[in-house]
Scaffold this motif. Structure first.
Motif, PDB file in Angstrom:
ATOM      1  N   MET A  62       0.836  -1.203   0.000  1.00  0.00           N
ATOM      2  CA  MET A  62       0.000   0.000   0.000  1.00  0.00           C
ATOM      3  C   MET A  62       0.870   1.251   0.000  1.00  0.00           C
ATOM      4  O   MET A  62       0.583   2.232  -0.694  1.00  0.00           O
ATOM      5  CB  MET A  62      -0.909  -0.002   1.227  1.00  0.00           C
ATOM      6  N   ALA A  63       1.955   1.228   0.776  1.00  0.00           N
ATOM      7  CA  ALA A  63       2.849   2.384   0.823  1.00  0.00           C
ATOM      8  C   ALA A  63       3.538   2.590  -0.514  1.00  0.00           C
ATOM      9  O   ALA A  63       3.702   3.722  -0.975  1.00  0.00           O
ATOM     10  CB  ALA A  63       3.881   2.192   1.938  1.00  0.00           C
ATOM     11  N   VAL A  64       3.953   1.488  -1.153  1.00  0.00           N
ATOM     12  CA  VAL A  64       4.632   1.599  -2.441  1.00  0.00           C
ATOM     13  C   VAL A  64       3.689   2.115  -3.518  1.00  0.00           C
ATOM     14  O   VAL A  64       4.054   2.932  -4.361  1.00  0.00           O
ATOM     15  CB  VAL A  64       5.229   0.233  -2.838  1.00  0.00           C
ATOM     16  N   SER A  65       2.453   1.629  -3.491  1.00  0.00           N
ATOM     17  CA  SER A  65       1.507   2.006  -4.543  1.00  0.00           C
ATOM     18  C   SER A  65       0.980   3.418  -4.382  1.00  0.00           C
ATOM     19  O   SER A  65       0.452   3.994  -5.337  1.00  0.00           O
ATOM     20  CB  SER A  65       0.326   1.034  -4.540  1.00  0.00           C
ATOM     21  N   GLY A  66       1.110   3.973  -3.189  1.00  0.00           N
ATOM     22  CA  GLY A  66       0.616   5.321  -2.961  1.00  0.00           C
ATOM     23  C   GLY A  66      -0.867   5.399  -2.708  1.00  0.00           C
ATOM     24  O   GLY A  66      -1.439   6.484  -2.690  1.00  0.00           O
ATOM     25  N   ILE A  67      -1.543   4.234  -2.518  1.00  0.00           N
ATOM     26  CA  ILE A  67      -2.969   4.219  -2.236  1.00  0.00           C
ATOM     27  C   ILE A  67      -3.166   4.430  -0.744  1.00  0.00           C
ATOM     28  O   ILE A  67      -2.591   3.710   0.070  1.00  0.00           O
ATOM     29  CB  ILE A  67      -3.596   2.878  -2.668  1.00  0.00           C
ATOM     30  N   HIS A  68      -3.959   5.391  -0.373  1.00  0.00           N
ATOM     31  CA  HIS A  68      -4.118   5.755   1.032  1.00  0.00           C
ATOM     32  C   HIS A  68      -5.432   5.239   1.624  1.00  0.00           C
ATOM     33  O   HIS A  68      -6.004   5.864   2.497  1.00  0.00           O
ATOM     34  CB  HIS A  68      -4.025   7.276   1.187  1.00  0.00           C
ATOM     35  N   TYR A  69      -5.890   4.095   1.132  1.00  0.00           N
ATOM     36  CA  TYR A  69      -7.089   3.503   1.691  1.00  0.00           C
ATOM     37  C   TYR A  69      -6.723   2.647   2.900  1.00  0.00           C
ATOM     38  O   TYR A  69      -5.584   2.182   3.032  1.00  0.00           O
ATOM     39  CB  TYR A  69      -7.782   2.628   0.647  1.00  0.00           C
ATOM     40  N   PRO A  70      -7.692   2.389   3.776  1.00  0.00           N
ATOM     41  CA  PRO A  70      -7.419   1.454   4.878  1.00  0.00           C
ATOM     42  C   PRO A  70      -7.216   0.047   4.341  1.00  0.00           C
ATOM     43  O   PRO A  70      -7.550  -0.267   3.199  1.00  0.00           O
ATOM     44  CB  PRO A  70      -8.684   1.567   5.748  1.00  0.00           C
ATOM     45  N   MET A  71      -6.679  -0.828   5.205  1.00  0.00           N
ATOM     46  CA  MET A  71      -6.370  -2.190   4.776  1.00  0.00           C
ATOM     47  C   MET A  71      -7.614  -2.950   4.333  1.00  0.00           C
ATOM     48  O   MET A  71      -7.522  -3.923   3.577  1.00  0.00           O
ATOM     49  CB  MET A  71      -5.693  -2.940   5.915  1.00  0.00           C
ATOM     50  N   ALA A  72      -8.783  -2.531   4.794  1.00  0.00           N
ATOM     51  CA  ALA A  72     -10.007  -3.234   4.402  1.00  0.00           C
ATOM     52  C   ALA A  72     -10.227  -3.170   2.896  1.00  0.00           C
ATOM     53  O   ALA A  72     -10.826  -4.093   2.310  1.00  0.00           O
ATOM     54  CB  ALA A  72     -11.214  -2.633   5.135  1.00  0.00           C
ATOM     55  N   PHE A  73      -9.756  -2.108   2.245  1.00  0.00           N
ATOM     56  CA  PHE A  73     -10.008  -1.968   0.803  1.00  0.00           C
ATOM     57  C   PHE A  73      -9.339  -3.067  -0.007  1.00  0.00           C
ATOM     58  O   PHE A  73     -10.014  -3.775  -0.785  1.00  0.00           O
ATOM     59  CB  PHE A  73      -9.557  -0.586   0.329  1.00  0.00           C
ATOM     60  N   PRO A  74      -8.019  -3.278   0.100  1.00  0.00           N
ATOM     61  CA  PRO A  74      -7.431  -4.364  -0.699  1.00  0.00           C
ATOM     62  C   PRO A  74      -7.924  -5.744  -0.272  1.00  0.00           C
ATOM     63  O   PRO A  74      -8.025  -6.650  -1.113  1.00  0.00           O
ATOM     64  CB  PRO A  74      -5.918  -4.214  -0.442  1.00  0.00           C
ATOM     65  N   ILE A  75      -8.240  -5.910   1.004  1.00  0.00           N
ATOM     66  CA  ILE A  75      -8.735  -7.220   1.466  1.00  0.00           C
ATOM     67  C   ILE A  75     -10.076  -7.535   0.811  1.00  0.00           C
ATOM     68  O   ILE A  75     -10.301  -8.644   0.292  1.00  0.00           O
ATOM     69  CB  ILE A  75      -8.849  -7.240   2.999  1.00  0.00           C
ATOM     70  N   ILE A  76     -10.996  -6.568   0.815  1.00  0.00           N
ATOM     71  CA  ILE A  76     -12.313  -6.780   0.195  1.00  0.00           C
ATOM     72  C   ILE A  76     -12.157  -7.035  -1.299  1.00  0.00           C
ATOM     73  O   ILE A  76     -12.823  -7.917  -1.882  1.00  0.00           O
ATOM     74  CB  ILE A  76     -13.223  -5.574   0.465  1.00  0.00           C
TER      75      ILE A  76
END
Length: 427
Positions: A13-27
């Motif tokens: 998430m840090a590398v990609s620059g996406i600032h969503y909470p962890m729930a976003f990639p998990i979902i």
């Protein structure tokens, strides 16, 4: 195992620059896996056998490439590649001899994720490509002519784009709060610095005067000097308490009024009583300044006098405060309050030939920690004014110009009382 995976996802998430909470990639990952499992079940029900299962496995592997890169390898995949891998998986499934309904859902999931992380213009191009793939699949008779896929694709992307906009606004608001807090801390630091520096200068002057008076056996003058020192100390404590109170609450209380230009006269009197020789040329009429402008003018005068006393004790100080009319042929552009504090340099300063005009660089050692001059300049610039400080031949000069606000209902009409005192030495 789970903690290691979570750590890799956080890093991704840090590398990609996406600032969503962890729930976003998990979902997103769970939805993709569920969709792929559904495709496997659908293929089994449709009668896929033999070597055709290799095609299904290859399609699943293609669809899982972005998830593998992001979750397991902690690498941020190219966002535009997400749709490419899903299209490749669907193209592989379309080579099967059976018709499957679920593969286009991979495009819907990819479009939703891209709508949440890409700018709107870039996301639209991805959605147009996905829409073209659905149209081609319908034309090749690999999909039923159903507009539901296209509707789901664009609806999911629009909802995700709204979520992205909300996240961006939240982040901007957080950054604004951090910036405001930093500016507020800097403002309070300047306020405390100005109050403490001036008050300690007055206290030390009075204590020195009291000591000398006691050495001469003059207890009356010593008592008066100590009384002035006590008064200055109490005022400083009151100012510090009021300033610290700002750190404890965001709701301003009534408190004591902030000093303004009208209080410069009292400031000069306190220094004269402590033995400082000051020649002051002050305006005889009130100057219409708002509370912030009056406070800035007062603090600039206070800090300039404190610096003069601290770096060249005993040297006479000249101060002028006036209003400059900045009218032009094209009309009035606004008056400026001009504050000038000068003082002769002490005997023996070391200055190079290029030191004239240098701000706190050499000479009488006014560089210090730089908080005084930097704080005064910050006060002036916040109001749209200017401030310069440096050597002018054999004198140290501080010159500030602050805009005069037109008297309004939300401003305080602050001004300097008439004063023609020209250097009466009360010491």
């Amino acid at each position: 195992m789970l903690s290691a995976t979570a750590h890799r996802m956080n890093r991704a998430m840090a590398v990609s620059g996406i600032h969503y909470p962890m729930a976003f990639p998990i979902i997103a990952d769970v939805a993709t896996i569920v969709c792929l499992l559904g495709i496997v079940i659908e293929a089994a029900v449709a009668g896929v056998t033999g070597m055709s299962w290799l095609v299904v496995i290859a399609a699943i592997a293609l669809a899982l490439v972005p998830m593998t890169m992001f979750t397991l390898l902690a690498r941020a995949p190219r966002l535009h590649g997400l749709m490419f891998w899903q299209i490749a998986a669907i193209a592989a499934l379309w080579t099967l001899p059976v018709h499957l309904v679920l593969p286009p859902l991979l495009l819907v999931l990819a479009g939703t994720m891209l709508g949440a992380v890409l700018p709107p213009k870039a996301a639209v191009w991805e959605l147009l490509i996905a829409t073209a793939v659905i149209v081609v699949g319908t034309h090749l008779d690999r999909l039923a002519p159903n507009q539901l896929y296209v509707t789901m694709l664009w609806f999911g992307a629009v909802v995700a784009a709204l979520l992205r906009a909300q996240m961006l606004m939240t982040r901007q608001e957080q950054q604004a709060r951090i910036t405001d807090a930093a500016l507020e801390r800097a403002s309070i630091a300047r306020e405390v610095h100005d109050v403490v520096a001036h008050s300690l200068s007055v206290v030390l002057l009075n204590v020195t005067g009291a000591r000398r008076a006691l050495d001469d056996g003059d207890t009356a003058d010593a008592s008066a000097a100590l009384a002035d020192a006590e008064h200055a100390g109490r005022e400083a404590m009151a100012d510090i308490r009021r300033t610290i109170a700002l750190l404890r609450t965001d709701i301003p209380g009534p408190g004591a009024p902030q000093p303004g230009l009208a209080d410069v006269d009292d400031l000069i009197d306190s220094l004269r009583r402590a033995g400082t020789h000051i020649t002051a040329d002050l305006p005889g009429e009130a100057v219409p300044m708002t509370g912030a402008g009056g406070l800035a003018a007062y603090r600039i005068v206070q800090e300039s006098l404190s610096n003069a006393i601290r770096h060249a004790p005993g040297a006479p100080i000249e101060m002028r405060i006036g209003v400059e009319d900045r009218s032009t042929a094209g009309g009035r552009v606004g008056d400026m309050v001009r504050i000038e504090v000068t003082q002769p340099l002490p005997v023996g300063p070391r200055r190079g030939p290029d030191s004239r005009g240098a701000e706190g660089r050499a000479g009488d050692g006014r560089a210090g920690d730089g908080l005084g001059i930097a704080g005064m300049r910050a006060r002036a610039e916040q109001l749209g004014g200017t401030l310069s400080a440096g050597f002018d031949r054999d004198r140290w000069r501080v010159e500030a110009r602050l805009p005069v606000a037109v008297a309004r209902g939300d401003g305080d009409r602050l001004g300097v009382r008439p004063s023609d005192r020209a250097g009466t030495d009360h010491g």
